[in-house]
Write an enzyme that holds these catalytic residues in place. Sequence first.
Site, mmCIF file in Angstrom:
data_model
loop_
_atom_site.group_PDB
_atom_site.id
_atom_site.type_symbol
_atom_site.label_atom_id
_atom_site.label_comp_id
_atom_site.label_asym_id
_atom_site.label_seq_id
_atom_site.Cartn_x
_atom_site.Cartn_y
_atom_site.Cartn_z
ATOM 1 N N LYS A 20 1.031 -1.171 -0.133
ATOM 2 C CA LYS A 20 -0.172 -0.104 0.031
ATOM 3 C C LYS A 20 0.923 1.459 -0.115
ATOM 4 O O LYS A 20 0.625 2.128 -0.874
ATOM 5 C CB LYS A 20 -1.013 -0.119 1.267
ATOM 6 C CG LYS A 20 -1.807 0.928 1.295
ATOM 7 C CD LYS A 20 -2.952 0.365 2.237
ATOM 8 C CE LYS A 20 -2.640 0.843 3.873
ATOM 9 N NZ LYS A 20 -2.949 2.000 4.200
ATOM 10 N N ARG B 239 2.733 6.122 -3.418
ATOM 11 C CA ARG B 239 3.696 6.885 -3.813
ATOM 12 C C ARG B 239 4.074 6.762 -5.520
ATOM 13 O O ARG B 239 4.301 7.713 -5.969
ATOM 14 C CB ARG B 239 5.070 6.626 -3.147
ATOM 15 C CG ARG B 239 4.856 7.039 -1.816
ATOM 16 C CD ARG B 239 6.084 6.497 -0.650
ATOM 17 N NE ARG B 239 6.013 6.844 0.503
ATOM 18 C CZ ARG B 239 5.385 6.493 1.707
ATOM 19 N NH1 ARG B 239 4.495 5.542 1.649
ATOM 20 N NH2 ARG B 239 5.564 7.199 2.685
ATOM 21 N N ARG C 2 -8.256 12.750 12.239
ATOM 22 C CA ARG C 2 -6.686 12.411 12.338
ATOM 23 C C ARG C 2 -6.061 13.919 11.968
ATOM 24 O O ARG C 2 -6.473 14.691 11.335
ATOM 25 C CB ARG C 2 -6.512 11.615 11.351
ATOM 26 C CG ARG C 2 -7.039 10.167 11.708
ATOM 27 C CD ARG C 2 -6.634 9.122 10.478
ATOM 28 N NE ARG C 2 -5.334 8.785 10.838
ATOM 29 C CZ ARG C 2 -4.582 7.856 10.042
ATOM 30 N NH1 ARG C 2 -5.208 7.317 8.946
ATOM 31 N NH2 ARG C 2 -3.433 7.863 10.409
ATOM 32 N N SER D 81 7.226 10.002 11.246
ATOM 33 C CA SER D 81 6.072 9.749 10.339
ATOM 34 C C SER D 81 6.764 9.821 9.030
ATOM 35 O O SER D 81 7.101 11.009 8.480
ATOM 36 C CB SER D 81 5.113 10.734 10.488
ATOM 37 O OG SER D 81 4.241 10.817 9.278
ATOM 38 N N ASP E 145 2.676 -0.315 12.055
ATOM 39 C CA ASP E 145 1.516 -0.930 11.475
ATOM 40 C C ASP E 145 1.320 -2.485 11.971
ATOM 41 O O ASP E 145 0.032 -2.993 11.964
ATOM 42 C CB ASP E 145 1.481 -0.815 9.951
ATOM 43 C CG ASP E 145 1.229 0.603 9.614
ATOM 44 O OD1 ASP E 145 0.587 1.571 10.178
ATOM 45 O OD2 ASP E 145 1.466 0.921 8.118
ATOM 46 N N LYS F 68 -4.350 6.637 14.654
ATOM 47 C CA LYS F 68 -4.433 5.939 13.332
ATOM 48 C C LYS F 68 -5.858 5.737 12.890
ATOM 49 O O LYS F 68 -6.798 6.813 13.477
ATOM 50 C CB LYS F 68 -3.814 4.616 13.550
ATOM 51 C CG LYS F 68 -2.386 4.464 13.763
ATOM 52 C CD LYS F 68 -1.444 5.084 12.629
ATOM 53 C CE LYS F 68 -0.150 5.251 12.948
ATOM 54 N NZ LYS F 68 0.563 5.824 11.752
ATOM 55 N N ARG G 65 -5.963 2.720 18.231
ATOM 56 C CA ARG G 65 -5.478 1.250 18.101
ATOM 57 C C ARG G 65 -4.949 0.730 19.632
ATOM 58 O O ARG G 65 -5.149 -0.506 19.840
ATOM 59 C CB ARG G 65 -4.468 1.067 16.959
ATOM 60 C CG ARG G 65 -5.000 1.172 15.883
ATOM 61 C CD ARG G 65 -3.862 0.890 14.755
ATOM 62 N NE ARG G 65 -4.625 0.780 13.303
ATOM 63 C CZ ARG G 65 -4.017 0.819 12.180
ATOM 64 N NH1 ARG G 65 -2.676 1.118 12.073
ATOM 65 N NH2 ARG G 65 -4.655 0.833 11.054
#
Length: 428
Positions: A23, A28, A123, A166, A314, A341, A345
């Site tokens: 993903k 990108r 977010r 990030s 993740d 997220k 989470r």
Amino acid sequence: MDKNLVVRGGRNVLGSLRVPGDKSISHRYAMLAAMAKGRSRFDNFAPGADCASTLRCVEDLGCTVERGADGSVSIEGLGPELSAPSRALDCGNSGSTMRMLSGILAAQPFACELVGDASLSRRPMKRIMDPLSLMGAQIRSEDGHAPLRIQGARLSGVEYRPPVASAQVKTCLLFAGLLANGATTIDEPHPTRDHGELALRAFGAEVQRSRNSVTITGRQTLHPIEAYVPGDSSSAAFFLCAAAIFPESNLVIDGVLLNPTRSALLDVLTAMGCRISMLRVEEQHGELVGAVALVAGKGKHVRVAGAQTALLIDELPVLAAIAPFTAGGVEVSDAAELRVKESDRLSAVTRNLQAMGAQVEQTDDGWRIPGNQQLHGAEVESYHDHRIAMAFAIAALRAEGETVIRNADCVAISYPAFFEDLDRVTER
Ligand code: S3P
């Protein structure tokens, strides 16, 4: 698919599979293809709803996108200057789409609006707005949240140290830096996934890197590429973790991404006693790809903190979901980012583990989860978060009785065929 899904316990995880295209790389490649004049083509492009959001935005920005029945995607790029969209750009559930595309849109000769679903609209976007504003961007938001209204402007390079590690922020700034005057340097608090840097190079841009910092000089020309997108290592993580909790397991995942900034889970599973081998490793456009084979074993207590947490961000939900079934338990810290997220989470995992009868201690920025626990099936929530739904499908394999995963159809965000693939490698 039913919204709620029943997962029965399993006896073992055995066999081989391939997972869908990555993903992070697909997002990108699609965005850079839009800025590379001519036709790019990608095989094994990520099939989930998130990358479909990126493709829809790229189309709305004037590029022709063709999807082949074989999973390929072709994009006719326009060059650095895109076309003004005639409607708001809908990023759906995808933080990557909104954050990374903003870096490109901030430098375009038009105004536009980016919107997202309820989760994405909660977010934080200040993390990209602050540095983009330093570069000269004009962005308005609802108190740091979507919808974002971007009035394109001339950007200048910047040196920036993001307060949180990030990869989305880093890539956003690299994309903005590509279109800006002068050089842009991002100095990360911890190294994050480097697909932005590798993809820029694949499309012909020069990018300078040292361990934690990356620099791009603006106004470079991209050229279109043809590429195969490696299997998503974060999708592979669910199956590797499933295999890790069955003593007789034996699993091979072929054609999977082995980029070192995405494979920290393999180190953790090794520390848990699994025997892991990598086969047929090769490089494609700077990305390592190969097969991973895993045989389970009994190891020690595992602690994940600091730089390793950033690289595993993740994979942490599924790692926590299998923690009760490990020999030594798992402790995670420095993972406060999990709160922002697709769902919170940190709490989602705690609540679901508790519903299944697990002992778990949630801290400010992680969990302490003892090993050697017996869990029972329960009704758990996905919180409309794909990685939570998949993580608890894995925990359910080792629980007594049946587990109901509520709103399990959200797996389509990254992995539409997840439950079918899980059934294929699970012995019942
Ligand atoms: C991503 C980076 C990570 C990750 C997300 C995809 C990317 O987010 O959680 O799923 O493709 O760059 P952050 O960079 O915000 O930590």
